[in-house]
Scaffold this active site. Structure first.
Site, PDB file in Angstrom:
ATOM      1  N   ASP A 129       0.967  -1.265  -0.046  1.00 42.97           N
ATOM      2  CA  ASP A 129       0.071  -0.042  -0.008  1.00 42.97           C
ATOM      3  C   ASP A 129       0.931   1.344   0.145  1.00 42.97           C
ATOM      4  O   ASP A 129       2.057   1.220   0.361  1.00 42.97           O
ATOM      5  CB  ASP A 129      -0.887  -0.109   1.043  1.00 42.97           C
ATOM      6  N   GLU A 138      -0.194  -1.400   5.856  1.00 47.10           N
ATOM      7  CA  GLU A 138       1.088  -1.041   6.633  1.00 47.10           C
ATOM      8  C   GLU A 138       0.987   0.637   7.000  1.00 47.10           C
ATOM      9  O   GLU A 138       1.347   0.818   8.046  1.00 47.10           O
ATOM     10  CB  GLU A 138       2.449  -1.483   5.763  1.00 47.10           C
TER      11      GLU A 138
END
Length: 382
Positions: free
Chosen positions: A71, A133
């Site tokens: 991400d 994350e």
């Protein structure tokens, strides 16, 4: 494909944390499958996102995990001079969202897979790709839970966050909290008859500032970190409906970035005690239904890996450097370490470029990461 070609493909997927990462994961899984490498997917509850875990080499001996998150942070409101989800190259720099944080590392890892397969490995190399994350190291937790159940856990984890390929053995932990202050509304002409939630929230925020200053005491500092003390900050606040209404509601979010030997929960508990003992009684003398509520948004532990450990020596050989350092930003490192997998942070690029418009990575950093993974391959071959 080389790492630059793979980076172009990875950047093209908009994997902002609020979006799905499944298209990127599907690409990686197919790429590995074409090289006869199988992979396991670990989905979130909604099956809108997934972690990927793959093993190259023997599975019955401890090896090394190469960990990266898929991400990226949003580009909203940022003034980009290049398309953020299209790789652009200029003056030796590769531009695009995630180039440095941290799709550059993932691209290098994928480009290295044919080399991993070229000769039998005596120790396995694992590839771990996670989601979410950037919003609290959320996705990797399920992956780590699976690893904890294995009879043969990996020996070492390298997290490829951008450190300019300098090995990092320590970072701070983080606790993110939300505070909801519920007061009582009334006409602003009769303000003392109400409970102004914004004003009481401001008092709590002021107390956070005092706690933060206490954490800067010399005896609580660690010179290995920059800044050398734990920090507290309020990042979001909202409340109020109109200027002539005493606001009944106010919400603010705050975070604690704690040195590895400091418990961030203790900071939150100190604020909660202040709220319950000092602030709430005064609110309730005006309106009995007043309340102050706290909720945890996310948390992850800090990381401290012993510079004299076998793991540190191994990463020094892989990186070609024993100039160990620390970073202020956090990673999933403490989570891997919590199940007995020694962890270091080492990846291409610099966080100075992360999260900014026109994010970039120097092409030479990508090439240096490719070379580091070649050294790893040589070290792990039979």
């Amino acid at each position: 494909m080389n790492s630059k070609e793979l980076l172009a493909i990875l950047v093209s997927f908009d994997t902002t944390s609020r979006e799905s990462n499944l298209q990127l994961i599907a690409f990686v899984r197919e790429y590995l499958a074409q090289l006869n490498v199988s992979s396991e997917l670990i989905f979130n509850e909604e099956r809108s996102k997934a972690n990927l875990f793959a093993t190259i080499g023997p599975a019955d001996v401890p090896g090394i995990v190469l960990s990266g998150h898929t991400d990226v942070v949003p580009v909203d409101g940022q003034a980009w001079s290049v398309p953020p989800f299209q790789l652009s190259e200029r003056d030796g720099k590769l531009y695009g969202r995630g180039t440095t944080d941290m799709k550059g590392f993932i691209a290098s890892v994928l480009a290295a897979v044919p080399g991993f397969l070229a000769q039998p490995l005596r120790l396995p190399i694992h590839i771990a790709l996670s989601y979410d994350e950037e919003v609290g190291c959320l996705g990797v937790r399920d992956l780590i839970a699976r690893l904890a159940e294995r009879p043969c856990k990996p020996r070492l984890c390298i997290i490829g966050e951008p450190t300019q390929l300098q090995p990092v053995l320590g970072h701070k932990g983080k606790l993110a909290m939300r505070c909801d202050v519920h007061g009582a509304a009334c006409h602003s002409a009769y303000a003392p008859q109400g409970v102004n939630a914004i004003e009481y929230a401001a008092e709590l925020i002021g107390e956070l500032g005092r706690i933060g200053r206490q954490l800067q005491a010399p005896e609580l500092c660690d010179s290995r970190f920059d800044p050398p003390f734990s920090t507290v900050q309020t990042g979001v606040i909202s409340g109020g409906k109109a200027l002539n209404i005493v606001p009944a509601e106010c919400r603010f979010d705050f975070e604690v970035r704690a040195l590895p030997d400091t418990d961030p929960q203790a900071v939150a508990q100190q604020l909660q005690r202040y709220a319950q003992q000092e602030v709430l009684p005064r609110m309730r003398t005006v309106a009995a239904g007043s309340d102050i509520r706290f909720a945890e948004l996310s948390a992850y532990p800090g990381l401290t890996t012993d510079a004299q450990s076998d793991a540190a020596r191994l990463i020094a050989d892989i990186c070609g450097s024993d100039d160990f350092t620390t970073v202020a930003f956090g990673t999933e490192g403490g989570l891997f370490d919590s199940i007995g997998i020694a962890t270091v942070v080492c990846g291409p690029g610099s966080m100075d470029q992360g999260h900014k418009p026109d994010e970039f990575i120097h092409a030479t950093q990508l090439e240096a990461c490719d070379a580091m993974l070649e050294r790893l391959t040589t070290m792990f071959r039979m």
